[in-house]
Design a protein around this motif. Sequence first.
Motif, PDB file in Angstrom:
ATOM      1  N   ALA A  56     -15.369   2.056   2.242  1.00 19.32           N
ATOM      2  CA  ALA A  56     -14.597   1.061   2.198  1.00 19.32           C
ATOM      3  C   ALA A  56     -14.263   0.424   0.728  1.00 19.32           C
ATOM      4  N   VAL A  63       1.023  -1.143   0.148  1.00 22.87           N
ATOM      5  CA  VAL A  63      -0.123  -0.020  -0.074  1.00 22.87           C
ATOM      6  C   VAL A  63       0.798   1.415   0.104  1.00 22.87           C
ATOM      7  N   LEU A 108      -9.725   1.643  -5.181  1.00 23.86           N
ATOM      8  CA  LEU A 108      -8.582   2.441  -5.375  1.00 23.86           C
ATOM      9  C   LEU A 108      -7.361   1.883  -4.999  1.00 23.86           C
ATOM     10  N   ALA A 109      -7.510   0.739  -4.232  1.00 20.41           N
ATOM     11  CA  ALA A 109      -6.188   0.265  -3.677  1.00 20.41           C
ATOM     12  C   ALA A 109      -5.784  -0.996  -4.656  1.00 20.41           C
ATOM     13  N   LEU A 165      -9.600   5.803   3.369  1.00 22.19           N
ATOM     14  CA  LEU A 165     -11.263   5.683   3.292  1.00 22.19           C
ATOM     15  C   LEU A 165     -11.945   4.492   3.953  1.00 22.19           C
ATOM     16  N   ALA A 166     -10.998   3.527   3.905  1.00 22.09           N
ATOM     17  CA  ALA A 166     -11.537   2.028   4.269  1.00 22.09           C
ATOM     18  C   ALA A 166     -11.131   2.178   5.976  1.00 22.09           C
ATOM     19  N   LEU A 212      -2.619   6.203  -4.491  1.00 26.03           N
ATOM     20  CA  LEU A 212      -4.094   5.722  -4.535  1.00 26.03           C
ATOM     21  C   LEU A 212      -4.338   4.866  -3.482  1.00 26.03           C
ATOM     22  N   ALA A 213      -3.570   3.708  -3.202  1.00 33.28           N
ATOM     23  CA  ALA A 213      -3.772   2.663  -2.201  1.00 33.28           C
ATOM     24  C   ALA A 213      -3.887   3.477  -0.737  1.00 33.28           C
ATOM     25  N   GLY A 247      -7.077   5.013  -0.871  1.00 32.90           N
ATOM     26  CA  GLY A 247      -8.132   3.980  -0.644  1.00 32.90           C
ATOM     27  C   GLY A 247      -8.262   3.561   1.014  1.00 32.90           C
ATOM     28  N   PHE A 248      -7.071   3.177   1.513  1.00 32.70           N
ATOM     29  CA  PHE A 248      -7.207   2.693   2.756  1.00 32.70           C
ATOM     30  C   PHE A 248      -7.452   3.606   3.992  1.00 32.70           C
ATOM     31  N   ALA A 286     -13.904   0.276   8.397  1.00 33.84           N
ATOM     32  CA  ALA A 286     -13.898  -1.046   8.128  1.00 33.84           C
ATOM     33  C   ALA A 286     -12.722  -1.860   8.733  1.00 33.84           C
ATOM     34  N   LEU A 287     -11.431  -1.540   8.490  1.00 34.94           N
ATOM     35  CA  LEU A 287     -10.228  -1.815   8.909  1.00 34.94           C
ATOM     36  C   LEU A 287     -10.223  -2.071  10.354  1.00 34.94           C
ATOM     37  N   GLY A 338     -12.602   2.653  -1.282  1.00 35.52           N
ATOM     38  CA  GLY A 338     -11.159   2.572  -1.014  1.00 35.52           C
ATOM     39  C   GLY A 338     -10.577   1.485  -1.382  1.00 35.52           C
TER      40      GLY A 338
END
Lengths: 337, 337
Positions: free
Chosen positions: B253, A247, B259-260, A259-260, A252-253, A256-257, A263-264, B256
């Motif tokens: 997510a 990541v 994107l990843a 944003l997540a 971009l990743a 993305g992470f 959930a993570l 996200g």
Amino acid sequence: MVGIALDVMGGDYAPQEVLKGAQEALKASKGIFLYLVGTQEALSEFPGHERVSKVVASQWVKMDEAPSEALRRKLDSSIRRAFELVKKGKAQAVVSAGNSGATYACALFTLGRISGVMRPAIATVLPTLKNPAVLIDAGANVDCKPAHLLQFAFMGSLFAERILGIQNPRVGLLSIGEEGGKGNFLVKRAHALLSESPLNYIGNIEGRHIYLGEAEVIVCDGFVGNICLKVSEGVAEAVAEMLKAEVKKDPLAILGFSLARRALKRFRKRTDWREHGGAPLLGVNGVVIIGHGRSDARAIKNAILVAQKFVETGLTERLGKSLHQKSKSLKENQAIQ
Amino acid sequence: MVGIALDVMGGDYAPQEVLKGAQEALKASKGIFLYLVGTQEALSEFPGHERVSKVVASQWVKMDEAPSEALRRKLDSSIRRAFELVKKGKAQAVVSAGNSGATYACALFTLGRISGVMRPAIATVLPTLKNPAVLIDAGANVDCKPAHLLQFAFMGSLFAERILGIQNPRVGLLSIGEEGGKGNFLVKRAHALLSESPLNYIGNIEGRHIYLGEAEVIVCDGFVGNICLKVSEGVAEAVAEMLKAEVKKDPLAILGFSLARRALKRFRKRTDWREHGGAPLLGVNGVVIIGHGRSDARAIKNAILVAQKFVETGLTERLGKSLHQKSKSLKENQAIQ
């Protein structure tokens, strides 16, 4: 009120994290009274509390010390003093994240085994895709006989029923193939014993199926069980590290992470062993909860709460009665061990 | 040109995926000649190719069949015919994703052991945070003696040096504590033998440290080794499932993770066992690559390419010479096994 003796000196992050965990547990539950057992110096940091009694011990057992040596030579160790509080009837449970071999030896020496139990064993709760599962033995007995594995299955089943609330839990024997003929010498003979037992025995279970939730009780010797747990931790950690590395290479990743992240966070909570508290040592005359060596405050808090639940459900007494009822089959098994 | 006998009937997705894998391997390498061994029906689907010879066998061994029975009764099985091609000198390697017990038994029966080897063992390559590591034995020998583990260490070291290109690989003995005194009866005695060996032995290694890359050779008996691998697979799968479930609940997510996706793809490639091909059976007189039972075309292709590399580096001959040189210490060990 449940009295719990906490070994303040036990664990990689003792005494600071252990004491923090004690404070969090006192906040989380009004039903516990803590005996904090440790050196004068360690205990001096802890503020006074109406549900706390400090018990001074001048020694402690290091993580890598030989258990038998520690038991023989350190007569004033914190773990020994903790068990004596249970023996005297002051506390009803011991919680320690210290040297698990020394905790095991001390429990056997001070409290003794429940009548009929050959080998007390460590029961660890694992998260799976379905129900939580209990793995027994998680490290107390490195060399086992088939009859020991049968007893682990009995104790694990009762634990899954009473503590995890699973009706008629499925018992699987950890092996390298699903067919009953597969496995090493120990497992093949244990399979024969389990097949004739009144347990809900579903046969061999492979390592891959543990986390899919195909059994609620997973039986193995303590060497295999401990390796199984440590390998699981290692895979989870390595997977997280490798993912993080990939990541990091990619903006971009990273976005993305982020944003997540909610959930993570939920995911981490679900897979974190610290959420599940310590692992009980089943088969001794008393409640003993063994914490992970790397326990932080949250893990200690959860281990204390598990100890409270354990005392309140009276599992030790039930284990005694249940194993007594099964004494006939156990005696038969002892004959062929 | 390296001749490779491929058991077309072996594996959960045989023959379709195996044949697809064969085609991919032929495209990927000009240096191989494939003997496709299977039933008339299975082979009829494969188009003609200048570097392919079809060898018809009327029988095959099922995944759950008892190896000894299969060896005795199925005289015209695909796995047996594959080994006979090596025995006759036509092919130089066997690749099979079928019943690994039957492959092991057939290899022993047809090719025999390298002089001095007590027990051939399966060597599996694992990804770690540092170097790749070889775990030996991954499932061939479920009940071992200390001297067997010492030989596994010798074979694993040579494999790590010659195939993985690691100078002076560190050898760790899989156990439940880092101190030499910890472990079961087998491991404690193996520790004593390894400590006196000329290998780069670093002592016990815990399950948690395998994937951190703390040793390049991890030695254990085949029961523990196989459980270790299957548990690793199970954890990785369960973690992915749990993560997916949490992500699905949360639209942010989902965005996200999309994107990843490039980073996730690189990550999957890095942790996918199919990338590493099959696991060699070390210690038999020939090259034998055992594929994962769940092998798809990509895994089969990689197993074939591993077989080619293995033949080209002449590891089997080197193993024979190397073990011969060490015969003195091996004989001493045999005496105390």
